[in-house]
Scaffold this motif. Structure first.
Motif, PDB file in Angstrom:
ATOM      1  N   HIS A  98      51.438  36.230  38.974  1.00  0.00           N
ATOM      2  CA  HIS A  98      51.524  36.999  40.222  1.00  0.00           C
ATOM      3  C   HIS A  98      50.160  36.962  40.885  1.00  0.00           C
ATOM      4  CE1 HIS A  98      52.202  40.206  43.076  1.00  0.00           C
ATOM      5  NE2 HIS A  98      51.163  40.856  42.582  1.00  0.00           N
ATOM      6  N   VAL A  99      50.117  36.543  42.125  1.00  0.00           N
ATOM      7  CA  VAL A  99      48.886  36.578  42.904  1.00  0.00           C
ATOM      8  C   VAL A  99      49.080  37.611  43.999  1.00  0.00           C
ATOM      9  CG1 VAL A  99      47.277  35.280  44.350  1.00  0.00           C
ATOM     10  CG2 VAL A  99      48.404  34.153  42.406  1.00  0.00           C
ATOM     11  N   GLY A 100      48.245  38.638  43.981  1.00  0.00           N
ATOM     12  CA  GLY A 100      48.359  39.686  44.979  1.00  0.00           C
ATOM     13  C   GLY A 100      48.002  41.042  44.417  1.00  0.00           C
ATOM     14  N   ARG A 101      48.285  42.035  45.211  1.00  0.00           N
ATOM     15  CA  ARG A 101      47.955  43.422  44.845  1.00  0.00           C
ATOM     16  C   ARG A 101      48.804  43.888  43.660  1.00  0.00           C
ATOM     17  NH1 ARG A 101      45.276  46.070  49.169  1.00  0.00           N
ATOM     18  NH2 ARG A 101      44.987  44.617  50.898  1.00  0.00           N
ATOM     19  N   TYR A 102      48.239  44.839  42.921  1.00  0.00           N
ATOM     20  CA  TYR A 102      48.972  45.382  41.781  1.00  0.00           C
ATOM     21  C   TYR A 102      50.270  46.048  42.205  1.00  0.00           C
ATOM     22  CZ  TYR A 102      44.755  44.474  39.054  1.00  0.00           C
ATOM     23  OH  TYR A 102      43.705  43.868  38.435  1.00  0.00           O
ATOM     24  N   LEU A 128      53.535  41.718  28.435  1.00  0.00           N
ATOM     25  CA  LEU A 128      52.112  41.846  28.732  1.00  0.00           C
ATOM     26  C   LEU A 128      51.822  41.543  30.191  1.00  0.00           C
ATOM     27  CD1 LEU A 128      52.168  40.511  25.625  1.00  0.00           C
ATOM     28  CD2 LEU A 128      49.740  40.736  25.983  1.00  0.00           C
ATOM     29  N   GLU A 129      50.843  42.264  30.714  1.00  0.00           N
ATOM     30  CA  GLU A 129      50.205  41.920  31.969  1.00  0.00           C
ATOM     31  C   GLU A 129      48.770  41.556  31.619  1.00  0.00           C
ATOM     32  OE1 GLU A 129      52.699  44.826  34.999  1.00  0.00           O
ATOM     33  OE2 GLU A 129      50.595  45.315  34.568  1.00  0.00           O
ATOM     34  N   VAL A 130      48.399  40.310  31.893  1.00  0.00           N
ATOM     35  CA  VAL A 130      47.048  39.832  31.612  1.00  0.00           C
ATOM     36  C   VAL A 130      46.328  39.748  32.956  1.00  0.00           C
ATOM     37  CG1 VAL A 130      45.647  38.017  30.596  1.00  0.00           C
ATOM     38  CG2 VAL A 130      47.906  38.544  29.617  1.00  0.00           C
ATOM     39  N   TYR A 131      45.273  40.526  33.095  1.00  0.00           N
ATOM     40  CA  TYR A 131      44.568  40.639  34.365  1.00  0.00           C
ATOM     41  C   TYR A 131      43.496  39.551  34.434  1.00  0.00           C
ATOM     42  CZ  TYR A 131      47.244  44.825  33.883  1.00  0.00           C
ATOM     43  OH  TYR A 131      48.286  45.684  33.667  1.00  0.00           O
ATOM     44  N   VAL A 132      43.927  38.376  34.901  1.00  0.00           N
ATOM     45  CA  VAL A 132      43.102  37.171  34.894  1.00  0.00           C
ATOM     46  C   VAL A 132      41.836  37.366  35.721  1.00  0.00           C
ATOM     47  CG1 VAL A 132      43.079  34.712  35.467  1.00  0.00           C
ATOM     48  CG2 VAL A 132      45.153  35.755  34.508  1.00  0.00           C
ATOM     49  N   THR A 133      41.952  38.006  36.869  1.00  0.00           N
ATOM     50  CA  THR A 133      40.774  38.284  37.687  1.00  0.00           C
ATOM     51  C   THR A 133      40.356  39.731  37.479  1.00  0.00           C
ATOM     52  OG1 THR A 133      42.209  38.796  39.564  1.00  0.00           O
ATOM     53  CG2 THR A 133      41.291  36.581  39.476  1.00  0.00           C
ATOM     54  N   ASP A 134      39.066  39.971  37.554  1.00  0.00           N
ATOM     55  CA  ASP A 134      38.512  41.317  37.457  1.00  0.00           C
ATOM     56  C   ASP A 134      38.509  41.908  38.861  1.00  0.00           C
ATOM     57  OD1 ASP A 134      36.898  43.583  37.340  1.00  0.00           O
ATOM     58  OD2 ASP A 134      35.448  42.661  35.982  1.00  0.00           O
ATOM     59  N   PRO A 135      39.271  42.986  39.103  1.00  0.00           N
ATOM     60  CA  PRO A 135      39.355  43.540  40.458  1.00  0.00           C
ATOM     61  C   PRO A 135      37.997  43.902  41.048  1.00  0.00           C
ATOM     62  CG  PRO A 135      40.837  44.695  38.978  1.00  0.00           C
ATOM     63  CD  PRO A 135      40.059  43.728  38.146  1.00  0.00           C
ATOM     64  N   SER A 136      37.025  44.241  40.194  1.00  0.00           N
ATOM     65  CA  SER A 136      35.701  44.589  40.715  1.00  0.00           C
ATOM     66  C   SER A 136      34.951  43.363  41.230  1.00  0.00           C
ATOM     67  CB  SER A 136      34.870  45.299  39.640  1.00  0.00           C
ATOM     68  OG  SER A 136      34.566  44.406  38.588  1.00  0.00           O
ATOM     69  N   LEU A 143      44.052  38.593  46.348  1.00  0.00           N
ATOM     70  CA  LEU A 143      43.726  37.426  45.520  1.00  0.00           C
ATOM     71  C   LEU A 143      43.726  37.742  44.026  1.00  0.00           C
ATOM     72  CD1 LEU A 143      40.865  35.896  47.702  1.00  0.00           C
ATOM     73  CD2 LEU A 143      43.310  35.317  47.682  1.00  0.00           C
ATOM     74  N   ASN A 144      44.042  38.988  43.649  1.00  0.00           N
ATOM     75  CA  ASN A 144      44.140  39.326  42.217  1.00  0.00           C
ATOM     76  C   ASN A 144      45.166  38.421  41.547  1.00  0.00           C
ATOM     77  OD1 ASN A 144      42.307  41.455  42.136  1.00  0.00           O
ATOM     78  ND2 ASN A 144      43.852  42.990  42.598  1.00  0.00           N
ATOM     79  N   GLU A 145      44.850  37.960  40.346  1.00  0.00           N
ATOM     80  CA  GLU A 145      45.782  37.146  39.566  1.00  0.00           C
ATOM     81  C   GLU A 145      46.163  37.895  38.298  1.00  0.00           C
ATOM     82  OE1 GLU A 145      43.785  33.441  38.845  1.00  0.00           O
ATOM     83  OE2 GLU A 145      44.260  32.690  40.826  1.00  0.00           O
ATOM     84  N   THR A 146      47.456  38.081  38.105  1.00  0.00           N
ATOM     85  CA  THR A 146      47.978  38.759  36.921  1.00  0.00           C
ATOM     86  C   THR A 146      49.012  37.849  36.275  1.00  0.00           C
ATOM     87  OG1 THR A 146      47.708  40.885  38.047  1.00  0.00           O
ATOM     88  CG2 THR A 146      49.073  40.855  36.056  1.00  0.00           C
ATOM     89  N   ARG A 147      48.755  37.507  35.023  1.00  0.00           N
ATOM     90  CA  ARG A 147      49.675  36.665  34.246  1.00  0.00           C
ATOM     91  C   ARG A 147      50.709  37.578  33.611  1.00  0.00           C
ATOM     92  NH1 ARG A 147      49.400  31.616  31.198  1.00  0.00           N
ATOM     93  NH2 ARG A 147      50.164  31.984  29.086  1.00  0.00           N
TER      94      ARG A 147
END
Length: 154
Positions: A98-102, A128-136, A143-147
């Motif tokens: 998933h690319v986008g906002r939580y 599982l949700e793997v938070y590939v990008t660090d939101p900070s 552009l957040n990436e969540t696997r």
């Protein structure tokens, strides 16, 4: 979203695990990640992978949730401060990115569940949700990436 079936490795992870009310998820994640980073460092271990949430036994009001990171530990056990190293079981899983906002994650999970209904497989019962990008570190939350990892029974 492209969805594939991938073999997930068994891994050791450091987590804080609790039953969390759905309206308290953000606060739990913040507290859990801080505790895991602190206790992993205090134990002389290193974080080796991104942050994740491991969901089990979800009800409409709460979820059994473990939040943490992959670590370079040699064995399972408590680290202190409510943090423990546990084994994250491997095996086949349906995986999507998933690319986008939580806030878009529920729709992404719906897409993965629809894919599962069209491709016969039994779910293991956790995900599982793997938070590939660090939101900070991402200026644009779009552009957040969540696997998304939905383990299936082989």
């Amino acid at each position: 979203m492209d969805i594939t079936v991938e073999e997930q490795p068994t891994a050791l992870v450091a987590v804080v695990r609790e039953r969390v009310a759905m309206d308290a998820l953000a606060a739990f994640y913040d507290r859990a990640y801080r505790a895991v980073v602190q206790e992993v460092a205090a134990a002389g271990l290193a974080v080796t992978g991104p942050a994740f949430g491991w969901y089990r036994d979800m009800t409409p009001d709460s979820v059994d949730l473990a939040a943490g990171f992959w670590v370079d530990a040699d064995d399972v056990g408590p680290l202190g401060g409510g943090v423990e190293v546990v084994e994250l079981p491997g095996g086949p899983a349906a995986v999507g990115m998933h690319v986008g906002r939580y806030e878009g994650l529920p729709g992404a999970w719906d897409e993965l569940r629809t894919w599962m209904s069209d491709n016969p497989a039994d779910m293991r019962g956790d995900f599982l949700e793997v938070y590939v990008t660090d939101p900070s570190e991402v200026a644009d939350p779009d552009l957040n990436e969540t696997r998304l990892v939905l383990p299936i029974v082989p």
